[in-house]
Scaffold this active site. Structure first.
Site, mmCIF file in Angstrom:
data_model
loop_
_atom_site.group_PDB
_atom_site.id
_atom_site.type_symbol
_atom_site.label_atom_id
_atom_site.label_comp_id
_atom_site.label_asym_id
_atom_site.label_seq_id
_atom_site.Cartn_x
_atom_site.Cartn_y
_atom_site.Cartn_z
ATOM 1 N N GLY A 176 0.836 -1.200 0.000
ATOM 2 C CA GLY A 176 0.000 0.000 0.000
ATOM 3 C C GLY A 176 0.869 1.247 0.000
ATOM 4 N N ALA A 204 22.213 -9.127 23.398
ATOM 5 C CA ALA A 204 21.600 -10.029 24.388
ATOM 6 C C ALA A 204 20.234 -9.516 24.782
ATOM 7 C CB ALA A 204 22.499 -10.173 25.607
ATOM 8 N N VAL A 208 15.849 -9.614 23.628
ATOM 9 C CA VAL A 208 14.820 -10.653 23.604
ATOM 10 C C VAL A 208 15.095 -11.699 22.524
ATOM 11 C CG1 VAL A 208 12.342 -10.992 23.625
ATOM 12 C CG2 VAL A 208 13.261 -8.828 24.300
ATOM 13 N N ILE A 209 15.404 -11.235 21.297
ATOM 14 C CA ILE A 209 15.626 -12.191 20.205
ATOM 15 C C ILE A 209 16.913 -12.984 20.448
ATOM 16 C CG2 ILE A 209 16.122 -12.400 17.718
ATOM 17 C CD1 ILE A 209 14.237 -10.084 17.218
ATOM 18 N N SER A 221 20.957 -9.356 16.465
ATOM 19 C CA SER A 221 19.659 -8.995 17.080
ATOM 20 C C SER A 221 19.892 -7.792 17.967
ATOM 21 C CB SER A 221 19.096 -10.182 17.866
ATOM 22 O OG SER A 221 20.114 -10.737 18.703
ATOM 23 N N GLY A 235 17.991 -4.913 17.881
ATOM 24 C CA GLY A 235 16.819 -4.057 17.851
ATOM 25 C C GLY A 235 16.224 -3.964 16.452
ATOM 26 N N ARG A 236 15.163 -3.197 16.331
ATOM 27 C CA ARG A 236 14.445 -3.094 15.059
ATOM 28 C C ARG A 236 14.186 -1.629 14.718
ATOM 29 N NH1 ARG A 236 12.447 -7.938 13.374
ATOM 30 N NH2 ARG A 236 10.711 -7.060 12.212
ATOM 31 N N ALA A 283 3.872 -7.064 20.026
ATOM 32 C CA ALA A 283 2.656 -7.335 19.265
ATOM 33 C C ALA A 283 1.406 -6.890 20.038
ATOM 34 C CB ALA A 283 2.571 -8.823 18.938
ATOM 35 N N HIS A 314 -4.992 -25.027 44.611
ATOM 36 C CA HIS A 314 -3.856 -25.783 45.135
ATOM 37 C C HIS A 314 -3.866 -27.191 44.555
ATOM 38 C CE1 HIS A 314 -0.733 -27.138 47.824
ATOM 39 N NE2 HIS A 314 -1.472 -28.207 48.094
HETATM 40 P P1 NAI Z 1 16.214 -5.732 21.935
HETATM 41 O O1 NAI Z 1 16.042 -4.270 21.973
HETATM 42 O O2 NAI Z 1 15.396 -6.606 22.815
HETATM 43 O O3 NAI Z 1 17.745 -6.102 22.243
HETATM 44 C C1 NAI Z 1 18.818 -5.610 21.491
HETATM 45 C C2 NAI Z 1 20.095 -5.744 22.306
HETATM 46 O O4 NAI Z 1 21.192 -5.482 21.452
HETATM 47 C C3 NAI Z 1 20.177 -4.747 23.447
HETATM 48 O O5 NAI Z 1 20.548 -5.411 24.635
HETATM 49 C C4 NAI Z 1 21.240 -3.760 22.994
HETATM 50 O O6 NAI Z 1 21.979 -3.201 24.050
HETATM 51 C C5 NAI Z 1 22.118 -4.657 22.127
HETATM 52 N N1 NAI Z 1 22.894 -3.965 21.124
HETATM 53 C C6 NAI Z 1 22.505 -2.922 20.354
HETATM 54 N N2 NAI Z 1 23.503 -2.580 19.505
HETATM 55 C C7 NAI Z 1 24.531 -3.425 19.744
HETATM 56 C C8 NAI Z 1 25.832 -3.601 19.184
HETATM 57 N N3 NAI Z 1 26.274 -2.804 18.205
HETATM 58 N N4 NAI Z 1 26.633 -4.579 19.665
HETATM 59 C C9 NAI Z 1 26.193 -5.387 20.655
HETATM 60 N N5 NAI Z 1 24.972 -5.264 21.224
HETATM 61 C C10 NAI Z 1 24.158 -4.304 20.769
HETATM 62 O O7 NAI Z 1 16.057 -6.107 20.395
HETATM 63 P P2 NAI Z 1 15.891 -7.519 19.677
HETATM 64 O O8 NAI Z 1 16.276 -8.628 20.587
HETATM 65 O O9 NAI Z 1 16.581 -7.362 18.387
HETATM 66 O O10 NAI Z 1 14.334 -7.587 19.443
HETATM 67 C C11 NAI Z 1 13.705 -6.614 18.612
HETATM 68 C C12 NAI Z 1 12.332 -6.267 19.110
HETATM 69 O O11 NAI Z 1 11.473 -7.351 18.969
HETATM 70 C C13 NAI Z 1 12.350 -5.844 20.556
HETATM 71 O O12 NAI Z 1 11.773 -4.583 20.664
HETATM 72 C C14 NAI Z 1 11.526 -6.870 21.249
HETATM 73 O O13 NAI Z 1 10.689 -6.298 22.220
HETATM 74 C C15 NAI Z 1 10.727 -7.541 20.139
HETATM 75 N N6 NAI Z 1 10.608 -8.946 20.445
HETATM 76 C C16 NAI Z 1 9.782 -9.317 21.455
HETATM 77 C C17 NAI Z 1 9.691 -10.633 21.817
HETATM 78 C C18 NAI Z 1 8.849 -10.998 22.981
HETATM 79 O O14 NAI Z 1 8.020 -10.216 23.382
HETATM 80 N N7 NAI Z 1 9.012 -12.180 23.565
HETATM 81 C C19 NAI Z 1 10.419 -11.683 21.122
HETATM 82 C C20 NAI Z 1 11.298 -11.164 20.129
HETATM 83 C C21 NAI Z 1 11.356 -9.838 19.805
#
Ligand code: NAI
Length: 471
Positions: free
Chosen positions: A122, A188, A190-191, A276, A278-279, A326, A450
């Site tokens: 779109g 380190a 969530v993903i 992983s 961030g996004r 989500a 329980h």
């Molecule tokens: P995230 O924001 O959870 O973690 C990214 C990590 O990468 C952070 O700890 C950050 O400090 C680190 N980082 C950033 N740049 C870096 C670098 N140059 N070198 C080393 N470390 C670095 O992002 P993630 O895990 O990529 O997930 C993306 C999004 O998807 C998040 O906002 C998350 O909330 C969402 N998600 C949620 C899930 C859930 O609810 N269970 C599951 C998977 C993703």
């Protein structure tokens, strides 16, 4: 006019498809445009969450946990497994099937609710006081309202583009065709933790490099500390405070050069690398500039009610500010559909739960102890370990704890933090409690079945007033 709608939603992820359904429920003529396609070229509704995120990752987390339990957990229960084998192709196939059934489920919901669906990208033709037009595959659609729900894309590390073979985003991380011997992960978050857990359970030697000096900074300190201890025991290697300087790949391996926290130069050689970190909000192809849609650091700029600067144009989910979750997007989608229908709607950002689906699971809602300290809020805390919970002992999974934080004067619950089995499910009670303004005493007074893990919630709530019954 056939192609004129009250509401056109661009993006069929959780925020978008839910918004379209809610709009249709409210009697509005609704359409949804989504470009995602499956391996068969057919529509694959559900966005990143359904196709390459929440859903497939949970399928693989469950399958890999089953494998790990069969290898290391069953024996304690007196269940002996001989000749255990991993059939990774089948595991991936099952994951794809779970995804497909979710895609098809959304298509079914569109039909059921009479949401018109357009497969394609779109793009705004015009948006302003003279009306809104959106094009999709050469067709022009008129809309009284447009809800932008175009989601997010993985953030790439400069100099290390995703090839989805050796350098993987969440997409490639969910489809590695053979278990890598050495798996490197940058980030380190969530993903990183969820995907690292999947592949470690299946046999990879996993090393995670994290830029921040601390682990899981968004979680409560006590919970993060416990998680770090448990993950290290499981064999996840993690290094903090690193600065990645170069990523180079050969035909079959990747080298990550980095500076460690003590300043020394180091290198990590791995067979695959997941990035992983961030996004970023996705506005690709929307023609945002063309129609003057305001953005803020890449996100579509919105007010508290998800209104953009253009009349009749709204935006929800990952493409706007706030946590990229989500369920946050779903809440915004529903609220916007209701606002368009003239109703009052509200999204409570203080009660959005966070879940990390590792083993043990980690879940929380509300404030962490360190946030309360920083804000100077007077609080009291109560915690309860799963080792003292009879159901956890029966399950054979006693790792972790529940922690309640409550206001010193009013006893209102300010935050609940869980690490342990089924934390993702247990947190719902805390969300309800906080949404209804409950006190920790309220939870302590409620009858909990329980034996159940939920009794740990009650005991932790009672512990706020130093009257836990089972410890
Ligand atoms: P995230 O924001 O959870 O973690 C990214 C990590 O990468 C952070 O700890 C950050 O400090 C680190 N980082 C950033 N740049 C870096 C670098 N140059 N070198 C080393 N470390 C670095 O992002 P993630 O895990 O990529 O997930 C993306 C999004 O998807 C998040 O906002 C998350 O909330 C969402 N998600 C949620 C899930 C859930 O609810 N269970 C599951 C998977 C993703």
């Amino acid at each position: 006019m056939a192609n004129a709608f009250d509401v056109v939603v661009i993006g069929g992820g959780p925020a978008g498809y839910i918004a379209a359904i809610r709009a249709a429920q409210l009697g509005l003529k609704a359409a949804c445009i989504d470009e995602w396609q499956g391996a068969d070229g057919k529509p694959a509704l559900g966005g990143a969450c359904t196709n390459v995120g929440c859903i497939p990752s949970k399928a693989l987390l469950q399958s890999s946990e089953n494998f790990e339990q069969a290898a290391h957990g069953f024996a304690e229960h007196g269940v002996k497994v001989k000749g255990l084998e991993l059939d990774l192709a089948q595991m991936l196939k099952r994951k794809d099937k779970v995804v497909k059934s979710s895609n098809d489920g959304i298509l079914y919901l569109f039909k059921k609710n009479k949401v018109a669906f357009f497969h394609g990208r779109g793009s705004f033709v015009k948006a302003g006081t003279e009306g809104i037009e959106v094009s999709v595959r050469g067709e022009t659609i008129q809309a009284t309202n447009v809800i932008i729900a175009t989601g997010s894309n993985p953030r790439a590390l400069p100099g290390a583009d995703f090839d989805e073979k050796l350098i993987l985003s969440n997409t490639g991380a969910l489809a590695i065709p053979e278990v890598p011997k050495r798996l490197g992960i940058i980030g380190a978050g969530v993903i990183g933790l969820e995907m690292g857990s999947v592949w470690r359970r299946l046999g990879s030697d996993v090393t995670i490099l994290e830029a921040l000096p601390i682990f899981l900074g968004a979680a409560d300190d006590q919970i993060a500390k416990e998680a770090g201890r448990v993950f290290a025991k499981q064999g996840l290697k993690m290094e903090f405070g690193v600065s990645v300087s170069k990523v180079s790949s050969s035909k079959s391996s990747v080298k990550v050069e980095y500076k460690s926290s003590d300043g020394s130069a180091k290198a990590l050689d791995c067979d695959r690398l997941i990035v992983s970190i961030g996004r970023v909000a996705n506005t690709i192809g929307l023609n945002a500039e063309g129609v003057g849609l305001k953005r803020d650091r890449g996100f579509v700029a919105v007010d508290d009610d998800c209104r953009t600067n253009l009349p009749g144009v709204w935006a929800v989910g990952d493409v706007v500010r706030g946590p990229m979750l989500a369920h946050k997007g779903e809440e915004e989608g529903v609220a916007v559909a209701e606002r368009i229908a003239g109703q009052k709607a509200h999204v409570n950002f203080n009660t959005i739960p966070w879940v990390i689906y590792t083993t043990p699971e980690i879940a929380w809602v509300g404030k962490t102890e360190q946030q309360l300290k920083a804000e100077g809020v007077e609080y009291k805390s109560g915690s309860f370990p799963f080792s003292a919970n009879a159901r956890a002992r029966s399950l054979g999974d006693t790792t972790g704890l529940v922690k309640f934080l409550a206001d010193v004067k009013t006893d209102a619950i300010l935050g609940v933090h869980i690490i342990g089995a089924f934390a993702s499910e247990l947190i719902a009670e805390a969300v309800v409690a906080m949404e209804f303004g409950a006190s920790s005493e309220d939870i302590g007074m409620i009858c909990h079945a329980h034996p159940s893990l939920s009794e740990a919630m009650k005991d932790a709530a009672l512990a706020v007033d130093k009257r836990a019954l089972n410890i």
